[in-house]
Design an enzyme around this catalytic site. Sequence first.
Site, PDB file in Angstrom:
ATOM      1  N   LYS A   1       5.052  -2.358   2.323  1.00 12.21           N
ATOM      2  CA  LYS A   1       6.181  -2.176   2.413  1.00 12.21           C
ATOM      3  C   LYS A   1       7.786  -1.750   2.738  1.00 12.21           C
ATOM      4  CE  LYS A   1       5.006  -6.771  -0.545  1.00 12.21           C
ATOM      5  NZ  LYS A   1       5.599  -7.331  -2.025  1.00 12.21           N
TER       6      LYS A   1
ATOM      7  N   GLU B   1      14.698   2.340   0.245  1.00 11.88           N
ATOM      8  CA  GLU B   1      15.991   2.103  -0.886  1.00 11.88           C
ATOM      9  C   GLU B   1      15.507   1.510  -2.301  1.00 11.88           C
ATOM     10  OE1 GLU B   1      17.984   1.652   2.212  1.00 11.88           O
ATOM     11  OE2 GLU B   1      16.232   2.526   3.287  1.00 11.88           O
TER      12      GLU B   1
ATOM     13  N   PRO C   1       1.148   8.756  -2.642  1.00 13.89           N
ATOM     14  CA  PRO C   1       1.341   8.873  -3.990  1.00 13.89           C
ATOM     15  C   PRO C   1       1.525   9.650  -4.299  1.00 13.89           C
ATOM     16  CG  PRO C   1      -0.857   8.822  -4.073  1.00 13.89           C
ATOM     17  CD  PRO C   1      -0.814   8.911  -2.522  1.00 13.89           C
TER      18      PRO C   1
ATOM     19  N   ARG D   1       0.851  -1.020   0.084  1.00 11.08           N
ATOM     20  CA  ARG D   1       0.411   0.122  -0.399  1.00 11.08           C
ATOM     21  C   ARG D   1       0.517   1.559   0.008  1.00 11.08           C
ATOM     22  NH1 ARG D   1      -4.896   1.234   3.984  1.00 11.08           N
ATOM     23  NH2 ARG D   1      -4.797  -1.234   4.539  1.00 11.08           N
TER      24      ARG D   1
END
Length: 744
Positions: free
Chosen positions: A703, A707, A634, A630
């Site tokens: 998640k 990185e 955005p 999710r």
Amino acid sequence: MTGPIGKPLRRVDGPLKVTGGAEYAADFNRPNQAYCVLVPATVGKGRIVAIDIVAARALPGVVDVLSYLNAPKLPYGPHKVFIDPGVGERLHVFQDDEIRFYGQPVAAVIADTLDQAEHAAAALKIVYASERPVVDIGEGVAPIVPEEATRPGSRIRSDTARGDADAALPTAEVRVDVRYDIARENHNPMEPHATLAEWQGEHLTLWSKSQWVNSEQDEIAAILGIPPEQVQVICPFIGGAFGTSLRSWPHVTVAALAARLVKRPVKLVLTRKQMFYTTGHRPRSAQRVALGADRDGRLTALIQEGLGETSRYEQFIEALTSAANFMYSCPNVRTQYRLAPLDIGTPTYMRGPGEASGAHAVECAVDELSYALGIDPIELRRRNEPQVDEGNGKPFSSRSLLQCYAEGAEHFGWAVRSPRPRSMRDGRLLVGMGMAAASYPSGQMQSSALARVRPDGLVEVEAAASDMGPGTYTSMTQVAAETLSVPMDEVHFSLGRSELPPTPPQGGSLTMASVGSAVRDACLALRTAAAEVAVADKRSPLFGSHPADLEWRDDRLFHRSDDRRGQSLHDIASSGGQTIEAQATAKRSMEVMSRYSTHAFGAVFVEVSVDPDVGIIRVRRALGAYAAGRIVNPLLAHSQCIGGMIGGIGMALMERTVLDPRDGRPVNAHMADYLVPVYADIGEVGAIFIDEVDPYVNPLGIKGIGEIALIGMAPAIGNAVYHATGIRVRELPIRLEHMLVPSA
Ligand code: MOS
């Protein structure tokens, strides 16, 4: 009501930042503060023979000089957290006369003003007995097995194997066996390291740039031998860090020592040059990747051997070879990870630590294989997409890499690419398109948070945390507002204080999953606490109800059997006239950890142009397609991803810290010669997110993207450069001179 999660909201702290109201570590000031300037060693190895402070002490404004000659012997009590090297011991500042690397702090000057301190620092006379350091992994250093990576349960493995890759390789129908070399990089965030230290009696307050205020509190307490309760660390804003502020480097200790010595608050700000010495760096690495495949492109052997540099006093390890175990389906895989201890400061995590370097070698090698086979590089990857994590046999909690390939290729316009190298042109420029896959583990670490509602209805949410740029103030406000069904502007989120509920570092792409889960849990706990207040409040329409008979619908608490008897969180707090608060601690479910392999995935697409006459390489277009569960915001996620991708342009084409082999001096320790991408270096950079619902990774389905945003960019650029020119550069950064070979 649809809540704020998933909406492209602007930063709640944006106005503060653009009006200068956001205070960074060096912005803080205390009455009567003095200034401290570090003096770095000017030899790369040896001993201090003498420090002559007479001339410096006599200069105007100088308050004192600190060195191993007069610094107190510090306890340096044990304190290791997961970001610290598990083997070795951190640098003890001013505790002896030994020089371990160029730039190691050897003295500090404290003066009334910064100018006076700098002047006096330059006047210090330090005599060294110097030896020649070994600072390059190529200088015949015998590699060692990283001890921590052999321990059971270590997240990084020195050696892994399934099948027999070495036997399968020579018999493979098509082979690639190549070496990739990646330069040492320094983080170079805009904001320098800075600490303002103030003692009040036995209590120390540090306004200090830190990605982990809780750890800095414990670390400085352990170094000084005082209880952690006597140390407070404050860091409301960070001007970029990329990993360099995860550990507490020696300057923090020096600021605390100096303040104690001169009995005044002391401010210490590192210079840009000093940020190349003692604050970690992405370690130089050398890798071999060998791939074997059948004619259809199915991998039959995969070998990755990686060597990274470390210091002589600590074994810094990173996940250089981990992803090879699960990125591609292959029956025979072997990885090996080794360290070369050198006379350098200990390296540290830098965005996509290990994974970015490891993925570069593997993804470029896969690209090389695609040309050897004559198979499109995306198609080759598709043919080797695994069904489960073949490294441990576990299913992925979710893996949408095929969608990343498909949607990324579509958005990027991969279809117009002509397969042959050096076959695309724009006028006289050579044009190339390249791509690479990326992954990064999705972790969650224990985190706490507190939520309270005041009688005036304002919801305050707090967690120690940090915000180095991704928009943590905003995303946490979104989680709280969503969980409580209240408007964004009725929530105020605070972070950056070690006294607040403890969190993991802002690093490892952990914050959203870890702190976000804690914020959610704290808000759910606040609802429970508010219900208990309501049923006990005579003025409440819910008075006397059994809490089990109540339920929240959107923003109001109702009695199940009576739709008219409802109260909002604000009503409950104002009716009782009291502040209601609740704290919660969230941690990853052990079941998830034992049953699933959890990673974010991505595919990066790049178009470069190369000037065939003068070798100038330009990234004209780049698109990252990310599948990371999710996406809370955005707009901010897009910003974070293109920031990481731009970091990847630096890694691919510009960034390289060059050490003088004679003394280990970083010769380009300034922004004129250590190149980072500026606006003119960046073409069109964009990111898209794959719709991915991960029901396992954590209750929020997050998640992390910090990185993965950088990982994959450098190999996509390297692969695009090859496609443009037919020149395969197996070294980073890829430079103009690499392009100046007789044309094919
Ligand atoms: Mo990052 S290297 O996880 O700060």
